[in-house]
Write an enzyme that holds these catalytic residues in place. Sequence first.
Site, short mmCIF file in Angstrom:
data_model
loop_
_atom_site.label_atom_id
_atom_site.label_comp_id
_atom_site.label_asym_id
_atom_site.label_seq_id
_atom_site.Cartn_x
_atom_site.Cartn_y
_atom_site.Cartn_z
N ASP A 291 -9.91 2.60 1.91
CA ASP A 291 -10.09 2.07 3.27
C ASP A 291 -10.71 3.15 4.17
O ASP A 291 -11.55 2.85 5.03
CB ASP A 291 -8.76 1.63 3.87
CG ASP A 291 -8.26 0.31 3.30
OD1 ASP A 291 -9.10 -0.49 2.82
OD2 ASP A 291 -7.04 0.06 3.35
N LYS B 210 0.80 -1.23 0.00
CA LYS B 210 0.00 0.00 0.00
C LYS B 210 0.84 1.29 0.00
O LYS B 210 0.46 2.28 -0.62
CB LYS B 210 -0.98 -0.01 1.18
CG LYS B 210 -2.10 -1.06 1.00
CD LYS B 210 -3.14 -0.97 2.10
CE LYS B 210 -4.20 -2.04 1.94
NZ LYS B 210 -5.26 -1.94 2.94
P1 NAP Z 1 -0.05 -3.61 10.86
O1 NAP Z 1 0.30 -2.34 10.16
O2 NAP Z 1 0.94 -4.71 10.94
O3 NAP Z 1 -0.47 -3.20 12.38
C1 NAP Z 1 -0.78 -4.18 13.32
C2 NAP Z 1 -1.32 -3.52 14.60
O4 NAP Z 1 -1.74 -4.57 15.49
C3 NAP Z 1 -0.30 -2.67 15.36
O5 NAP Z 1 -0.97 -1.58 15.97
C4 NAP Z 1 0.20 -3.66 16.42
O6 NAP Z 1 0.71 -3.03 17.58
C5 NAP Z 1 -1.08 -4.40 16.76
N1 NAP Z 1 -0.87 -5.70 17.35
C6 NAP Z 1 -0.36 -6.80 16.75
N2 NAP Z 1 -0.31 -7.83 17.64
C7 NAP Z 1 -0.78 -7.34 18.82
C8 NAP Z 1 -0.99 -7.90 20.12
N3 NAP Z 1 -0.68 -9.20 20.37
N4 NAP Z 1 -1.51 -7.15 21.08
C9 NAP Z 1 -1.84 -5.85 20.84
N5 NAP Z 1 -1.67 -5.25 19.64
C10 NAP Z 1 -1.16 -5.99 18.64
O7 NAP Z 1 -1.37 -4.25 10.24
P2 NAP Z 1 -2.58 -3.51 9.49
O8 NAP Z 1 -2.28 -3.44 8.04
O9 NAP Z 1 -2.90 -2.24 10.21
O10 NAP Z 1 -3.76 -4.58 9.65
C11 NAP Z 1 -4.36 -4.85 10.91
C12 NAP Z 1 -5.58 -5.76 10.73
O11 NAP Z 1 -6.58 -5.09 9.99
C13 NAP Z 1 -5.27 -7.05 9.96
O12 NAP Z 1 -5.90 -8.14 10.63
C14 NAP Z 1 -5.90 -6.82 8.60
O13 NAP Z 1 -6.35 -8.02 8.00
C15 NAP Z 1 -7.08 -5.95 8.95
N6 NAP Z 1 -7.55 -5.11 7.83
C16 NAP Z 1 -8.85 -5.24 7.43
C17 NAP Z 1 -9.33 -4.47 6.39
C18 NAP Z 1 -10.77 -4.62 5.95
O14 NAP Z 1 -11.12 -4.20 4.84
N7 NAP Z 1 -11.63 -5.19 6.77
C19 NAP Z 1 -8.51 -3.54 5.74
C20 NAP Z 1 -7.19 -3.41 6.17
C21 NAP Z 1 -6.72 -4.21 7.22
P3 NAP Z 1 2.29 -2.63 17.70
O15 NAP Z 1 2.43 -1.30 17.03
O16 NAP Z 1 2.52 -2.56 19.16
O17 NAP Z 1 3.08 -3.72 17.02
#
Ligand code: NAP
Length: 279
Positions: free
Chosen positions: A104, A68
């Site tokens: 998004d 992205k």
């Molecule tokens: P990302 O950039 O890797 O961010 C992950 C986030 O989750 C960070 O804030 C991280 O915190 C936190 N995290 C991970 N493990 C954790 C834990 N054990 N306890 C507490 N916090 C934790 O990922 P992303 O791209 O934002 O995506 C996040 C989720 O959104 C994914 O599951 C993805 O599939 C979903 N998503 C859905 C859509 C949709 O259309 N529905 C669109 C986009 C994304 P830290 O900063 O502390 O590591």
Amino acid sequence: MPRLAVIGHPVAHTRSPGMQTAALAELGLAGEWTYGAIDVEPRNFEVEVAELAAAGDYAGVNVTLPHKEAALAIADEASAGARAIGAANTLTFSDGRIAAANTDAGGVLRSLPAGIGGGRALVFGAGGAARAAIWALAHGGEGAPDEDGAPTRVPPFQVDVWNRTAARAAAVAAELGGRPVADPVAADYALLVNTTSVGLHGEDPFALLPLAAAELHPSQVVFDIVYGPQPSALLAAAEAAGATTVDGLEMLVQQGAISLRIWTGEEPSLEAMRTGARR
Ligand code: NAP
């Protein structure tokens, strides 16, 4: 015949082709437009997208993890939202030029129930999904169409941001229009949004997020953008507490609908997309 696709790595399990093909069929465009999936490794992203844009048969692509940020970087022009968020999930090709948008953000707002907005929202997370959610909620914008299909507007929320790594919450909030919080009281918020990956593989949100099931109540909206097994543990508890729930598949549908509208100029059927995404 204009072609569309989602580009990711990996991309095998994406629901976008099923969802977008269902929408194209409902619009009567299935014979004209196609929507596929292309697995592209990060090191090849720039070259492959430049080739697709130059070839002329692709009208555009959706871009998902991990591309992205690279999608925004390669674009000749970008929407204000994509620039502020620092990432794009929708590229449109025209005369060899690439325009970037981040649907998004709009997908978050259009997933919310009618009439919400202007209150306090708590976003869990500070990653890519959080950036889109925080920017969208802090700025407000177009909501879901009303019963007559007329556009609605979601007023801006006061957005608090909690993240496991507190420094990231502080940085993202300062950049995108929220306020970092270390120890939020979940019951105080009109809207709770989980944008962390907690729950994707069955993790317990009440162990990993600053939140107790007993704090959830009927005048809240609880939105879990993770789309693992449904309902997620967070949404199951929210539903049991009488809260209004929104799941990650609804967001997938809404962001996809905005992308399809950008490319075709048509408003796709959300029902067809929901069915296609859940298939
Ligand atoms: P990302 O950039 O890797 O961010 C992950 C986030 O989750 C960070 O804030 C991280 O915190 C936190 N995290 C991970 N493990 C954790 C834990 N054990 N306890 C507490 N916090 C934790 O990922 P992303 O791209 O934002 O995506 C996040 C989720 O959104 C994914 O599951 C993805 O599939 C979903 N998503 C859905 C859509 C949709 O259309 N529905 C669109 C986009 C994304 P830290 O900063 O502390 O590591």
